[in-house]
Structures are given as C-alpha cells and as structure tokens.
Design an enzyme around this catalytic site. Structure first.
Site, short mmCIF file in Angstrom:
data_model
loop_
_atom_site.label_atom_id
_atom_site.label_comp_id
_atom_site.label_asym_id
_atom_site.label_seq_id
_atom_site.Cartn_x
_atom_site.Cartn_y
_atom_site.Cartn_z
N ASP A 106 0.79 -7.83 -15.96
CA ASP A 106 1.48 -6.84 -16.78
C ASP A 106 2.99 -7.08 -16.78
O ASP A 106 3.70 -6.49 -17.58
CB ASP A 106 1.18 -5.43 -16.24
CG ASP A 106 1.75 -4.33 -17.13
OD1 ASP A 106 1.57 -4.42 -18.37
OD2 ASP A 106 2.39 -3.39 -16.61
N ARG B 216 6.36 -6.43 -10.32
CA ARG B 216 7.47 -6.99 -11.06
C ARG B 216 7.23 -8.49 -11.18
O ARG B 216 6.69 -9.10 -10.24
CB ARG B 216 8.80 -6.78 -10.33
CG ARG B 216 9.35 -5.37 -10.38
CD ARG B 216 9.95 -5.04 -11.75
NE ARG B 216 10.60 -3.75 -11.72
CZ ARG B 216 10.05 -2.61 -12.14
NH1 ARG B 216 8.82 -2.61 -12.61
NH2 ARG B 216 10.72 -1.48 -12.10
N ILE C 293 1.45 3.82 -5.41
CA ILE C 293 0.54 3.29 -6.43
C ILE C 293 -0.57 2.47 -5.77
O ILE C 293 -1.74 2.56 -6.16
CB ILE C 293 1.31 2.43 -7.47
CG1 ILE C 293 2.40 3.28 -8.14
CG2 ILE C 293 0.35 1.87 -8.52
CD1 ILE C 293 3.36 2.48 -9.02
N LEU D 269 0.85 -1.20 0.00
CA LEU D 269 0.00 0.00 0.00
C LEU D 269 0.89 1.26 0.00
O LEU D 269 0.86 2.06 0.91
CB LEU D 269 -0.95 0.00 1.20
CG LEU D 269 -2.12 0.98 1.12
CD1 LEU D 269 -3.13 0.55 0.07
CD2 LEU D 269 -2.80 1.13 2.49
N GLU E 93 11.11 -10.97 -18.96
CA GLU E 93 10.56 -10.15 -20.05
C GLU E 93 11.59 -9.95 -21.16
O GLU E 93 12.77 -9.79 -20.86
CB GLU E 93 10.11 -8.80 -19.49
CG GLU E 93 8.99 -8.96 -18.49
CD GLU E 93 8.61 -7.66 -17.78
OE1 GLU E 93 9.17 -6.60 -18.12
OE2 GLU E 93 7.77 -7.72 -16.89
N HIS F 259 3.97 -5.18 -20.02
CA HIS F 259 4.60 -4.20 -19.11
C HIS F 259 4.29 -2.76 -19.57
O HIS F 259 5.19 -1.99 -19.90
CB HIS F 259 6.12 -4.42 -19.04
CG HIS F 259 6.72 -3.82 -17.79
ND1 HIS F 259 7.80 -4.36 -17.15
CD2 HIS F 259 6.39 -2.72 -17.08
CE1 HIS F 259 8.11 -3.62 -16.09
NE2 HIS F 259 7.27 -2.61 -16.04
#
Ligand code: NAP
Length: 319
Positions: A258, A234, A157, A154, A263, A281
C-alpha cells in the site's frame, strides 16, 4: 473589534472537507511556502499553526521560518515527515490522529493478505480478459486461513491486524522494539528471525530513521520462496530495490503493497510483476475514517486556540 482569526499554513494537499473546515475557522495559507516564496515571506510572521499530513515535509528550516508557530496538527497517525525534535526545541506542540484509523488500516492489511494469497486481482483479470472462457480455470492459489502470520510492529494497528488474523485461524508471531504482554503471540527479537518462522509477514511500524530499510534482502531471504510480504506501514521501511529483485527471482512468493519509497511514483519494475498487488496508500481512505481523522486533526487546532488541552499530542518519547 473581533480578534483576527489565527493564521494556519497547510503543508500538503489536504482532504477537501478538512480544507473547508479550516477556511471556516482560520485564515488559511495553502502551501504558500511551496507555491509563492515572496508571499510566504510576507505571511510567515503571522502563521501560528501548520496543518499537515503524515507524509508532508515540515523540516527544521520551515519551523525556523515561522516565528509565531505554536502547533503542528498532523492529519494521520504517522508523522515521519515532521521534524518533531526541531518543533520541541522551539516549544511547538505536535498532534496526530492515532486509534481512529486502526480498524481501517487493519482491514486493508487483511484485504491485501487475501488478495495476494488468493490472487483476487489476477482472478478478476482472468475473467475480464476472457481467459476463463479460452483457457479454463486459473492456476490454484495459496491458502490464508490457518497460516503463520508475522507482524512487524505490534502497536495499535498491529494488534488490530492480529485480532482479525485470529479469526482466520492464523498463528501469530511478532517483533517490536519491546516484548509485549500478548498471550499466545510469539515474540522474535528481529524481523529476520520472525520472517524465518512465518508464511506471511505484515509490516506496520512507523516510518523514519529508526525503521529505514528494516525489511532488507536478508529479511526477504528469511521469508523465503513460499513467503508473502504485506507493507501497510511506510515505503521507507522496505528496501524496495531488494524487494523487486526478490519478487522477480521468485525468492519470495508475492507482496501486497500500500506504500512505496517515492509516492506517487511506483517503479515500473513493480507494476510489471504478476506476483504483487498494489494499492495507492489507501490504508485509512474511507469516508468514515477520514471524517474521524478530520474531527481529531481539526479538534486539536480548535482546542489549542481555545486554550483547552490538546486531544492527541504526539507522545514525548516518540521523536
Ligand atoms: P504504534 O502504535 O506506535 O505502533 C508502532 C509499532 O512499531 C510498535 O509496536 C513499535 O514497537 C514498533 N516499532 C517501532 N520501531 C520499530 C523497529 N525499529 N523495529 C521493530 N518494531 C518497531 O503505531 P500505529 O498507530 O500502529 O501506526 C503504525 C504506522 O502505520 C504509522 O506510524 C504509519 O506510518 C503507518 N500507517 C499507514 C497507513 C496507510 O495508509 N497505509 C495508515 C495509518 C498508519 P514498540 O511497541 O516496542 O514501541
């Protein structure tokens, strides 16, 4: 004679307008350490700053190979690819771009929640593939409004996600390293305890060693067959193999992702599943927000070389 412009090394492929700005103000070496080791040995003594992204790798060896390094400016709020401890030991400052992307990433988190619960991408395919015409209405989806949301992390974002979820009439619970003064939000001491009490679990912690595989098989088990996971943090924060197994065996209902472990390589085991929604992402990927991030990342470089205070240094305690 005018002083030579400072030399800046880029540590990742940066957004084109950012590259343009860098070229306008500095002597730029584009990922020379990766592309041309011989040339890198020649230019390394002159490099005074690194321009990086949150995911680029700036390790102890790279920092050690740059004797004149003064600043690492990260284009992004996360900086898990940067060895901040090694930078600090050398007296190298590190900056990032907090706050300017909160709304964008929170919007995407809500988008993924809606997409995965209401099966929006699947519904789009239902129309395009002619199934509506051939088979009739698609199977019913899951309601988001009024659901129980759990937020893992928390922070800046996470709070923006909570605010949006309130407008959806969702109840909000969270876990973080410390309990917050957040009225009406229930605190749980672990992700597992939180997962047991919610329908939707959104992950929005930093990456790095402190959160590696925080969301593991036990947390997914606790979320259960009616539960959905959304990860906008992440890839490293979620045990991807355990997630794939849980999705495949319907031990959780679905996931919106996402970010991924490796990646841009997304396992086929994930892309083959129907109960996931995948985005590449793109949490902060709008013109408006990338521009704001650039202003901050470039502004930090400008401030440093003008002898002004840095705009957004990485906080002392967050190494
Ligand atoms: P922030 O303000 O630092 O918030 C991070 C939150 O995570 C804090 O509440 C923190 O707890 C919590 N946390 C840290 N370690 C934890 C742990 N081991 N267990 C539980 N909670 C933990 O950061 P932010 O600005 O919100 O950004 C969060 C992350 O989002 C970034 O670091 C980045 O990795 C990711 N991100 C992703 C995208 C994307 O494109 N998908 C875009 C931007 C950011 P305390 O408050 O108790 O310290």
């Amino acid at each position: 004679m005018a002083a030579e412009r400072p030399h800046v090394l880029t540590a990742a492929r940066l957004w084109a307008p950012m590259m343009e700005a860098l070229h306008g103000a500095f002597v730029v070496h584009e990922r020379t350490h990766q592309t041309d080791p011989a040339d890198f040995a020649r230019i390394a003594p002159q490099v005074r700053a690194i321009a990086a992204t949150g995911e680029s790798r700036v390790d102890r060896d790279l920092i050690a190979s740059l004797p004149a390094l003064e600043l690492i400016s990260v284009f992004g709020v996360g900086y898990d690819g940067i060895d901040v401890a090694a930078a600090r030991e050398r007296g190298v400052a590190v900056t990032h771009t907090p706050n300017v992307l909160n709304d964008e990433v929170a919007d995407l988190a809500l988008g993924l929640l809606l997409a995965v619960a209401r099966r929006i991408p699947q519904a789009d395919r239902w129309v395009r593939e002619g199934r509506w015409r051939r088979e009739g209405p698609m199977p019913l989806a899951r309601r988001l409004s009024g659901g129980r949301l759990g937020i893992v992390g928390l922070g800046r974002i996470g709070q923006a996600i909570a605010k949006r979820a309130e407008a959806f009439g969702m109840s909000i619970a969270y876990t973080a390293r410390s309990r917050k003064d957040a009225e009406g939000y229930a605190y749980f001491p672990s992700a597992e305890a939180l997962a047991r009490e919610v329908d939707f679990l959104v992950v929005i912690t930093p990456g790095g060693a402190g959160t590696r595989k925080l969301i593991d098989a036990r947390v997914l088990e606790a979320l259960g067959p009616q539960g959905y996971l959304v990860n906008v943090a992440r890839g490293s924060v979620v045990d991807e193999a355990a997630l794939i197994e849980a999705l495949r065996e319907k031990r959780i209902a679905g996931a919106g992702l996402d970010v991924f472990e490796d990646e841009p390589n997304v396992p086929e085991a994930l892309t083959a599943l129907d109960n996931v929604v995948l985005t590449p992402h793109v949490g902060s990927a709008t013109w408006q927000t990338r521009r704001a991030m650039m202003d901050l990342a470039f502004g930090n470089l400008q401030a440093h070389f003008a002898g002004r205070p840095l705009l957004s240094p990485v906080p002392e305690m967050r190494t």
